[in-house]
Design a protein around this motif. Structure first.
Motif, short mmCIF file in Angstrom:
data_model
loop_
_atom_site.label_atom_id
_atom_site.label_comp_id
_atom_site.label_asym_id
_atom_site.label_seq_id
_atom_site.Cartn_x
_atom_site.Cartn_y
_atom_site.Cartn_z
N ASN A 1 -5.76 8.75 21.30
CA ASN A 1 -6.36 7.90 20.12
C ASN A 1 -6.09 8.40 18.86
OD1 ASN A 1 -6.79 6.49 22.58
ND2 ASN A 1 -9.10 6.63 22.73
N LYS A 2 -5.25 9.31 18.50
CA LYS A 2 -5.18 9.63 17.39
C LYS A 2 -4.90 8.66 16.34
CE LYS A 2 -2.59 13.87 18.44
NZ LYS A 2 -1.37 14.79 18.10
N LYS A 3 -5.46 8.77 15.05
CA LYS A 3 -5.04 8.01 14.04
C LYS A 3 -3.99 8.75 13.16
CE LYS A 3 -8.36 5.71 15.89
NZ LYS A 3 -8.65 6.90 16.71
N ILE A 4 -2.85 8.37 12.94
CA ILE A 4 -1.98 9.13 12.20
C ILE A 4 -1.59 8.23 10.88
CG2 ILE A 4 0.19 10.31 11.88
CD1 ILE A 4 0.05 10.79 15.00
N LYS A 5 -1.67 8.91 9.68
CA LYS A 5 -1.25 8.34 8.52
C LYS A 5 -0.20 8.85 7.94
CE LYS A 5 -5.48 5.67 7.53
NZ LYS A 5 -4.82 4.37 7.85
N LEU A 6 1.16 8.46 7.74
CA LEU A 6 2.18 9.05 7.36
C LEU A 6 2.43 8.72 5.82
CD1 LEU A 6 2.74 10.59 9.69
CD2 LEU A 6 4.57 8.68 10.50
N PRO A 7 3.05 9.73 5.09
CA PRO A 7 3.05 9.56 3.75
C PRO A 7 3.90 8.53 3.30
CG PRO A 7 4.34 11.47 4.25
CD PRO A 7 3.55 10.99 5.61
N TYR A 8 3.69 7.84 2.18
CA TYR A 8 4.31 6.81 1.27
C TYR A 8 5.33 7.59 0.33
CZ TYR A 8 0.94 8.11 -1.88
OH TYR A 8 0.14 8.78 -2.39
N LYS A 9 6.07 6.70 -0.35
CA LYS A 9 6.94 7.25 -1.38
C LYS A 9 7.15 6.04 -2.38
CE LYS A 9 11.57 9.09 -2.15
NZ LYS A 9 12.85 9.32 -1.49
N LEU A 10 6.71 6.36 -3.93
CA LEU A 10 6.98 5.31 -4.79
C LEU A 10 8.42 5.33 -5.30
CD1 LEU A 10 5.28 3.61 -6.48
CD2 LEU A 10 5.48 5.19 -8.44
N PRO B 1 7.44 5.06 5.62
CA PRO B 1 8.46 6.03 6.28
C PRO B 1 8.55 5.35 7.23
CG PRO B 1 6.16 6.82 6.41
CD PRO B 1 6.24 5.55 5.49
N CYS B 2 9.48 4.35 7.42
CA CYS B 2 9.77 3.58 8.81
C CYS B 2 10.21 4.27 9.88
CB CYS B 2 10.55 2.38 8.59
SG CYS B 2 9.98 1.17 7.32
N TYR B 3 11.41 4.95 9.88
CA TYR B 3 11.71 5.96 10.75
C TYR B 3 10.88 6.92 11.24
CZ TYR B 3 15.39 8.70 13.33
OH TYR B 3 16.05 9.15 14.41
N ASP B 4 10.20 7.62 10.72
CA ASP B 4 9.27 8.61 10.96
C ASP B 4 8.09 7.77 11.67
OD1 ASP B 4 10.25 10.62 10.29
OD2 ASP B 4 9.14 11.37 8.25
N ILE B 5 7.67 6.57 11.23
CA ILE B 5 6.81 5.97 11.97
C ILE B 5 7.15 5.67 13.33
CG2 ILE B 5 5.34 3.70 11.90
CD1 ILE B 5 5.41 3.53 8.93
N ILE C 1 12.17 0.83 14.60
CA ILE C 1 12.58 0.60 15.92
C ILE C 1 13.83 1.50 16.25
CG2 ILE C 1 14.10 -0.97 17.32
CD1 ILE C 1 12.57 -3.26 15.93
N ARG C 2 14.63 1.83 15.04
CA ARG C 2 15.56 2.87 15.25
C ARG C 2 14.79 4.18 15.66
NH1 ARG C 2 18.95 6.04 12.67
NH2 ARG C 2 17.91 5.81 10.52
N GLY C 3 13.75 4.38 14.72
CA GLY C 3 12.94 5.66 15.09
C GLY C 3 12.41 5.77 16.53
N SER D 1 0.56 4.84 11.21
CA SER D 1 0.91 4.03 10.24
C SER D 1 1.18 4.58 8.66
CB SER D 1 -0.33 2.51 9.86
OG SER D 1 -1.44 3.47 9.43
N VAL D 2 1.64 4.00 7.79
CA VAL D 2 1.72 4.51 6.49
C VAL D 2 0.34 4.76 5.75
CG1 VAL D 2 1.83 2.49 5.14
CG2 VAL D 2 2.75 4.63 4.18
N ASP D 3 0.07 5.72 5.03
CA ASP D 3 -1.20 5.74 4.30
C ASP D 3 -1.26 4.70 3.23
OD1 ASP D 3 -3.28 6.61 2.70
OD2 ASP D 3 -2.43 8.37 2.09
#
Lengths: 333, 333
Positions: free
Chosen positions: A314-323, A291-295, A79-81, A157-159
């Motif tokens: 109608n893009k489907k965007i998947k943002l990178p995760y991080k372990l 990557p919540c803020y980026d999402i 939400i902040r993002g 969303s995240v990947d």
DNA sequence: GTGAAAGCGCTAACAC
DNA sequence: GTGTTAGCGCTTTCAC
């Protein structure tokens, strides 16, 4: 009552058009007039009525974000993002909770039709692909965090699959071979994608997939413990458990602890989301960060692009995760 | 474009006035006309434009709830209470987050002036009493969860002092005498009230108050651990710690655990709020529960009463707490 | 029971 | 650079 643009015009000795112009910086106004108007505004404590403005402009500059509930702390950063991105474009984000209730969600989406908001972002929805596509035709909507199978709608969303793959691969790299998964049995696409990542990581590492190693419950806290109990009842229980959420992982950890297990020693667990809880827990829960803020930023940016260009990308965007490595996974190697 | 009331009128072969009447059930309309109108509405997929309606009616039926962030899970139930109460009165609750930022909060409050919302509920605010009173004169506002010292504004919160008193008395009843408190050093009235309850419980039980037994930090997670460290450095450290929030309590528990303490045995801790985390933690955290749902319901009920009666009751309502016993407090007696 | 019309507050042609 | 005015979509008074 409240002062109107007419009152300001009268007090400033100019026309309402001029007042409107200084209000919106929409055309050159002489400095004297500008000053007179600003003085009048101050004097009268005038604030423009957005109902009038919005009616006239056919826009509200409000984007409605519909969340199931604010119980999930990881929405907070999203939400902040959203807000930061929205503010850059002169929009406000207003939130509303649907309590995962279909009727309530429809009521909220109806705000698009009655012009309370220009667009809506759904963070998890009760609607099916067909209903979403219908909305998408008539309104500006976007899905956030949770894609909907078969819905050709802007989605960020995240990947999920990649994140799950990374988590399971990490477990394998740590020397684990008997890896269970706690997922959900609903239609949540994120769970499905994460199951896919789980299976792929297994297969890529030559570990055969076992049907009994996947437990499906709900997102409810209790289902972590339930899954743990289920696995324990197996002839050959897994020694590592990948959970589809941190809440579920915390539940597994709590249950294991209460059964006398040393988590990160006798049993390993890995979550997903990296909510605050995971870092606060003892032991700290290893997980996959979204990557919540980026999402949040991304979904708003894309949505406003669509609004401004009257387009539907109608893009489907998947943002990178991080372990995020913490203390719940034992390193055997 | 979207159908308007005119289109409906034309399609139904009646005047816009009649359409408006069936839309609002505002006067008797012949059943034939009603049917024609309803058919036309369905055919055209008509949805009334609330900008026009609201402009005309000078109301939006929207109440804005301003929260610092949605990170605090206990807002979730409050919001649910607000929504349910609002729905009963034909209102919607829209949420917005201020990130505890003064400018952003003012921007959001400005939505009252520009008529985006009819009223606002502040769950924690950056404004001082004076500013709040000024808003309260011109608009409908309410404070929720957090009163503001000296602000004569409708306020609904838990009985902070009573809750703290109950927690400390419980600690005492369990046989503890050396009881520390972790509070905040800001101007948060809830913390002040809880300190008051802490002191009162001490004094009512013949335990002298020690200045060094009260640690003041922020609400940030890290400050629980900081407080714990501070107490440990004391010549005679407390053996029980009452925290002004569950987050802080969880931090104390985590830190104590990491230092090899058995929490609920070597050291006792009690929180405040009863957020989900407290039940999920291991050990389960003993705490004081806030009646979140009721708080939400009550503040909306009172606020709508004020709106409907164009009154400013400025009630200060304190709702009852509930002690939740879990595993972090040792019973010595 | 129904319609005509005014007007809520504002913006944006259009005219000057 | 400024003013006049139509009209956004709706509700509601007033007449009939």
């Amino acid at each position: 009552m409240n002062a109107t643009i007419k009152d300001v015009a009268k007090a400033a000795g100019v026309s309402v058009a001029t007042v409107s112009r200084v209000l919106n910086n929409s055309a050159t106004v002489s400095s004297t007039a500008t000053e007179q108007v600003n003085n009048a505004i101050k004097e009268l404590g005038y604030s423009p009525n957005f109902l009038g403005r919005n009616l006239r402009r056919c826009e509200t500059n409000v984007i409605l974000a519909i969340v199931p509930s604010t119980e999930q702390t990881f929405y907070s950063e999203i939400i902040r993002g959203m807000q930061n991105s929205a503010a850059e474009h002169g929009y406000d984000i207003l939130l509303s909770t649907s309590n995962s209730n279909y009727t309530l969600e429809m009521h909220l989406l109806n705000m698009l039709f009655n012009r309370t908001a220009d667009a809506a972002i759904l963070l998890g929805t009760q609607l099916d692909a067909k209903a979403l596509m219908e909305f998408n035709e008539k309104c500006f909507i976007a899905l956030c965090c949770e894609r909907a199978e078969g819905a050709d709608v802007l989605t960020v969303s995240v990947d999920d699959e990649g994140g799950a793959y990374a988590a399971v691969e990490y477990l394998i790299k740590c020397g684990h071979k008997k890896i269970g998964m706690i997922s959900t049995n609903g239609a949540a696409a994120s769970s499905l994608d994460r199951e896919k990542g789980y299976k792929q990581a297994l297969s890529d590492n030559g570990i055969p997939f076992r049907e009994e190693y996947i437990y499906k419950g709900t997102y409810d806290f209790s289902h972590g413990a339930l899954g743990f109990d289920y696995f324990r009842g197996l002839p050959s229980p897994p020694d590592a458990i990948f959970c589809v959420s941190d809440i579920l992982a915390a539940s597994v950890v709590k249950k294991a602890l209460s059964e006398g297990y040393k988590v990160g020693e006798d049993i390993s667990v890995c979550g997903f989301d990296n909510i605050l809880l995971s870092g606060m827990y003892t032991p700290g829960i290893t997980t996959v960060e979204q990557p919540c803020y980026d999402i949040g930023r991304t979904v708003v940016k894309e949505l406003i692009y669509n609004i401004n260009n009257n387009s539907k990308t109608n893009k489907k965007i998947k943002l990178p995760y991080k372990l995020i490595e913490r203390e719940t996974v034992k390193k055997l190697v």
